[in-house]
Scaffold this motif. Structure first.
Motif, PDB file in Angstrom:
ATOM      1  N   ASP A  77       8.811   8.952   5.456  1.00 66.39           N
ATOM      2  CA  ASP A  77       8.891   7.517   5.723  1.00 66.39           C
ATOM      3  C   ASP A  77       8.506   7.266   7.175  1.00 66.39           C
ATOM      4  N   VAL A  78       7.376   6.608   7.331  1.00 69.34           N
ATOM      5  CA  VAL A  78       6.878   6.244   8.659  1.00 69.34           C
ATOM      6  C   VAL A  78       6.519   4.765   8.608  1.00 69.34           C
ATOM      7  N   ASP A  79       7.132   3.976   9.504  1.00 66.84           N
ATOM      8  CA  ASP A  79       6.731   2.578   9.604  1.00 66.84           C
ATOM      9  C   ASP A  79       5.736   2.469  10.759  1.00 66.84           C
ATOM     10  N   PHE A  80       4.477   2.262  10.402  1.00 67.61           N
ATOM     11  CA  PHE A  80       3.432   2.267  11.429  1.00 67.61           C
ATOM     12  C   PHE A  80       3.488   1.034  12.334  1.00 67.61           C
ATOM     13  N   SER A  81       4.350   0.072  11.990  1.00 69.27           N
ATOM     14  CA  SER A  81       4.463  -1.092  12.871  1.00 69.27           C
ATOM     15  C   SER A  81       5.649  -0.949  13.821  1.00 69.27           C
ATOM     16  N   SER A  82       6.393   0.155  13.685  1.00 73.25           N
ATOM     17  CA  SER A  82       7.610   0.289  14.494  1.00 73.25           C
ATOM     18  C   SER A  82       7.308   0.964  15.835  1.00 73.25           C
ATOM     19  N   THR A 128      -1.676   7.823   3.263  1.00 72.70           N
ATOM     20  CA  THR A 128      -0.826   6.807   3.893  1.00 72.70           C
ATOM     21  C   THR A 128      -0.886   5.536   3.041  1.00 72.70           C
ATOM     22  N   GLY A 129       0.226   4.790   3.043  1.00 75.38           N
ATOM     23  CA  GLY A 129       0.280   3.600   2.185  1.00 75.38           C
ATOM     24  C   GLY A 129       0.238   4.012   0.729  1.00 75.38           C
ATOM     25  N   ALA A 130       1.075   5.019   0.404  1.00 80.79           N
ATOM     26  CA  ALA A 130       0.943   5.685  -0.903  1.00 80.79           C
ATOM     27  C   ALA A 130       1.828   5.099  -2.002  1.00 80.79           C
ATOM     28  N   THR A 131       2.631   4.086  -1.684  1.00 79.19           N
ATOM     29  CA  THR A 131       3.602   3.635  -2.687  1.00 79.19           C
ATOM     30  C   THR A 131       3.128   2.444  -3.522  1.00 79.19           C
ATOM     31  N   ASP A 132       1.976   1.883  -3.163  1.00 80.69           N
ATOM     32  CA  ASP A 132       1.489   0.720  -3.914  1.00 80.69           C
ATOM     33  C   ASP A 132      -0.021   0.745  -4.004  1.00 80.69           C
ATOM     34  N   GLY A 133      -0.531  -0.091  -4.879  1.00 81.74           N
ATOM     35  CA  GLY A 133      -1.968  -0.415  -4.926  1.00 81.74           C
ATOM     36  C   GLY A 133      -2.891   0.789  -4.888  1.00 81.74           C
ATOM     37  N   ILE A 134      -3.852   0.696  -3.991  1.00 81.32           N
ATOM     38  CA  ILE A 134      -4.939   1.686  -3.928  1.00 81.32           C
ATOM     39  C   ILE A 134      -4.405   3.074  -3.567  1.00 81.32           C
ATOM     40  N   GLY A 135      -3.465   3.130  -2.606  1.00 82.28           N
ATOM     41  CA  GLY A 135      -2.923   4.422  -2.168  1.00 82.28           C
ATOM     42  C   GLY A 135      -2.210   5.134  -3.306  1.00 82.28           C
ATOM     43  N   LYS A 186      -1.681  -2.734  15.148  1.00 82.97           N
ATOM     44  CA  LYS A 186      -0.802  -1.563  15.291  1.00 82.97           C
ATOM     45  C   LYS A 186      -0.859  -0.680  14.032  1.00 82.97           C
ATOM     46  N   VAL A 187      -0.772  -1.324  12.887  1.00 87.65           N
ATOM     47  CA  VAL A 187      -0.761  -0.545  11.635  1.00 87.65           C
ATOM     48  C   VAL A 187      -2.175  -0.031  11.311  1.00 87.65           C
ATOM     49  N   ASN A 188      -3.139  -0.957  11.274  1.00 92.74           N
ATOM     50  CA  ASN A 188      -4.463  -0.618  10.735  1.00 92.74           C
ATOM     51  C   ASN A 188      -5.302   0.229  11.693  1.00 92.74           C
ATOM     52  N   ASN A 219      -6.534   7.679   4.374  1.00 96.31           N
ATOM     53  CA  ASN A 219      -5.826   6.924   5.423  1.00 96.31           C
ATOM     54  C   ASN A 219      -5.878   5.441   5.056  1.00 96.31           C
ATOM     55  N   ASN A 220      -5.079   5.106   4.054  1.00 94.66           N
ATOM     56  CA  ASN A 220      -5.237   3.833   3.351  1.00 94.66           C
ATOM     57  C   ASN A 220      -4.309   2.737   3.859  1.00 94.66           C
ATOM     58  N   VAL A 221      -3.292   3.116   4.664  1.00100.10           N
ATOM     59  CA  VAL A 221      -2.295   2.106   5.040  1.00100.10           C
ATOM     60  C   VAL A 221      -2.984   0.933   5.743  1.00100.10           C
ATOM     61  N   GLY A 222      -2.545  -0.261   5.363  1.00 99.01           N
ATOM     62  CA  GLY A 222      -3.143  -1.435   5.990  1.00 99.01           C
ATOM     63  C   GLY A 222      -2.362  -2.687   5.645  1.00 99.01           C
ATOM     64  N   VAL A 223      -2.307  -3.594   6.608  1.00 96.31           N
ATOM     65  CA  VAL A 223      -1.672  -4.900   6.356  1.00 96.31           C
ATOM     66  C   VAL A 223      -2.652  -5.982   6.791  1.00 96.31           C
ATOM     67  N   THR A 224      -2.391  -7.179   6.332  1.00 93.83           N
ATOM     68  CA  THR A 224      -3.228  -8.300   6.776  1.00 93.83           C
ATOM     69  C   THR A 224      -2.353  -9.544   6.923  1.00 93.83           C
ATOM     70  N   VAL A 270       2.967   9.017   2.421  1.00 95.92           N
ATOM     71  CA  VAL A 270       3.518   8.371   3.615  1.00 95.92           C
ATOM     72  C   VAL A 270       3.547   6.859   3.425  1.00 95.92           C
ATOM     73  N   SER A 271       4.746   6.282   3.607  1.00 93.90           N
ATOM     74  CA  SER A 271       4.901   4.826   3.610  1.00 93.90           C
ATOM     75  C   SER A 271       6.196   4.502   4.351  1.00 93.90           C
ATOM     76  N   ARG A 272       6.596   3.229   4.359  1.00 96.25           N
ATOM     77  CA  ARG A 272       7.810   2.864   5.105  1.00 96.25           C
ATOM     78  C   ARG A 272       9.092   3.209   4.379  1.00 96.25           C
TER      79      ARG A 272
HETATM   80  N1  LIG Z   1      -6.522  -4.765  -2.310  1.00 91.82           N
HETATM   81  C1  LIG Z   1      -7.651  -5.244  -1.832  1.00 91.82           C
HETATM   82  O1  LIG Z   1      -8.329  -6.085  -2.429  1.00 91.82           O
HETATM   83  C2  LIG Z   1      -8.192  -4.720  -0.527  1.00 91.82           C
HETATM   84  C3  LIG Z   1      -9.406  -5.205  -0.034  1.00 91.82           C
HETATM   85  C4  LIG Z   1      -9.901  -4.712   1.162  1.00 91.82           C
HETATM   86  C5  LIG Z   1      -9.203  -3.763   1.876  1.00 91.82           C
HETATM   87  N2  LIG Z   1      -8.021  -3.323   1.392  1.00 91.82           N
HETATM   88  C6  LIG Z   1      -7.311  -2.313   2.171  1.00 91.82           C
HETATM   89  O2  LIG Z   1      -6.970  -1.217   1.337  1.00 91.82           O
HETATM   90  C7  LIG Z   1      -5.702  -0.712   1.734  1.00 91.82           C
HETATM   91  C8  LIG Z   1      -4.731  -0.721   0.559  1.00 91.82           C
HETATM   92  O3  LIG Z   1      -4.656  -2.010   0.023  1.00 91.82           O
HETATM   93  P1  LIG Z   1      -3.639  -2.334  -1.162  1.00 91.82           P
HETATM   94  O4  LIG Z   1      -4.056  -3.643  -1.705  1.00 91.82           O
HETATM   95  O5  LIG Z   1      -3.562  -1.163  -2.057  1.00 91.82           O
HETATM   96  O6  LIG Z   1      -2.304  -2.526  -0.321  1.00 91.82           O
HETATM   97  P2  LIG Z   1      -0.810  -2.732  -0.871  1.00 91.82           P
HETATM   98  O7  LIG Z   1      -0.777  -2.753  -2.348  1.00 91.82           O
HETATM   99  O8  LIG Z   1      -0.247  -3.872  -0.097  1.00 91.82           O
HETATM  100  O9  LIG Z   1      -0.114  -1.396  -0.383  1.00 91.82           O
HETATM  101  C9  LIG Z   1       0.067  -1.161   0.971  1.00 91.82           C
HETATM  102  C10 LIG Z   1       0.714   0.191   1.164  1.00 91.82           C
HETATM  103  O10 LIG Z   1       0.903   0.382   2.567  1.00 91.82           O
HETATM  104  C11 LIG Z   1       2.287   0.628   2.828  1.00 91.82           C
HETATM  105  N3  LIG Z   1       2.614  -0.023   4.079  1.00 91.82           N
HETATM  106  C12 LIG Z   1       2.504  -1.336   4.386  1.00 91.82           C
HETATM  107  N4  LIG Z   1       2.881  -1.548   5.644  1.00 91.82           N
HETATM  108  C13 LIG Z   1       3.233  -0.350   6.149  1.00 91.82           C
HETATM  109  C14 LIG Z   1       3.720   0.079   7.402  1.00 91.82           C
HETATM  110  N5  LIG Z   1       3.947  -0.779   8.387  1.00 91.82           N
HETATM  111  N6  LIG Z   1       3.982   1.377   7.586  1.00 91.82           N
HETATM  112  C15 LIG Z   1       3.800   2.274   6.579  1.00 91.82           C
HETATM  113  N7  LIG Z   1       3.343   1.930   5.376  1.00 91.82           N
HETATM  114  C16 LIG Z   1       3.065   0.624   5.155  1.00 91.82           C
HETATM  115  C17 LIG Z   1       3.041   0.045   1.637  1.00 91.82           C
HETATM  116  O11 LIG Z   1       4.200   0.798   1.354  1.00 91.82           O
HETATM  117  P3  LIG Z   1       5.720   0.379   1.673  1.00 91.82           P
HETATM  118  O12 LIG Z   1       5.841  -1.067   1.412  1.00 91.82           O
HETATM  119  O13 LIG Z   1       6.512   1.263   0.767  1.00 91.82           O
HETATM  120  O14 LIG Z   1       5.862   0.775   3.105  1.00 91.82           O
HETATM  121  C18 LIG Z   1       2.059   0.296   0.507  1.00 91.82           C
HETATM  122  O15 LIG Z   1       2.208   1.607   0.022  1.00 91.82           O
HETATM  123  C19 LIG Z   1      -5.218  -1.569   2.883  1.00 91.82           C
HETATM  124  O16 LIG Z   1      -5.583  -0.935   4.088  1.00 91.82           O
HETATM  125  C20 LIG Z   1      -5.999  -2.846   2.722  1.00 91.82           C
HETATM  126  O17 LIG Z   1      -6.199  -3.511   3.953  1.00 91.82           O
HETATM  127  C21 LIG Z   1      -7.505  -3.774   0.222  1.00 91.82           C
END
Ligand SMILES: NC(=O)c1ccc[n+]([C@@H]2O[C@H](COP(=O)([O-])OP(=O)(O)OC[C@H]3O[C@@H](n4cnc5c(N)ncnc54)[C@H](OP(=O)(O)O)[C@@H]3O)[C@@H](O)[C@H]2O)c1
Length: 168
Positions: A100-105, A49-56, A156-158, A131-136, A73-75
């Protein structure tokens, strides 16, 4: 009397040395010798989950490299397809499914159910879940300063979103 003290202290020294040597050898084994886990033994598919950016996204590439097929899985469907293409251009044999699943919807439950049905119907053997999806919050804030709309979305998302996927 003196001899028994001497033996006792020698024994203590020997035991300390034995423990130290054992821990050193254990560290060498874990760090350099122990073979890595074959993730495919758990199942041939990984769901991220959260596979389109960053860590995922980074996980997706790593798992494809290890020979796993991927459920991403991402939005955003366009971003999902783009990431899928990027992965298959490097790892052409990797099978990829995107959802495509928006976990905030509000329809998250229905969307997750669709995913569940596809996984079940197509008998995708999912053994690894990232299970990496997360927002802050958009900017750093103390919790009492955060608008309700923002923190409820985080929960809702996390919490809800990731729990739903774990249950699935
Ligand atoms: N980066 C850090 O320093 C850090 C530190 C501590 C914890 N974390 C945790 O590690 C995880 C990944 O972090 P990241 O920095 O790699 O995040 P990121 O680059 O912001 O990527 C977030 C991913 O989640 C997806 N996403 C966001 N909101 C969503 C929603 N409502 N429904 C479905 N998908 C959603 C985004 O895809 P779309 O936009 O395509 O939907 C994207 O693929 C998160 O849980 C974050 O809290 C990160």
């Amino acid at each position: 009397m003196q001899l028994s003290w001497f033996l006792f202290i020698t024994l203590l020294g020997f035991l300390s040395l034995f423990k130290l040597t054992f821990n050193l050898l254990k560290w060498v084994f874990i760090t350099f010798i122990r073979p890595p886990k074959n993730l495919k033994n758990y199942g041939s598919w990984a769901l991220i989950t959260g596979a389109t950016d960053g860590i995922g996204k980074a996980f997706a590439f790593q798992l494809a490299q290890k020979g796993l097929d991927l459920i991403l899985v991402s939005r955003n469907l366009a971003k999902l397809k783009q990431v899928s293409n990027e992965i298959t251009s490097v790892h052409p044999t990797t099978k990829i499914k995107v959802f495509d699943v928006d976990f905030s919807s509000d329809d998250v439950l229905a969307r997750v159910k669709v995913m569940q049905e596809v996984i079940r119907d197509e008998k995708l053997d999912v053994g690894v879940l990232i299970n990496n999806v997360g927002v802050t919050y958009p900017v750093a804030r103390f919790f009492h300063e955060v608008d309700e709309e923002v923190w409820t979305k985080v929960v809702k998302v996390n919490v809800e979103g990731t729990s739903l996927v774990t249950k699935l």
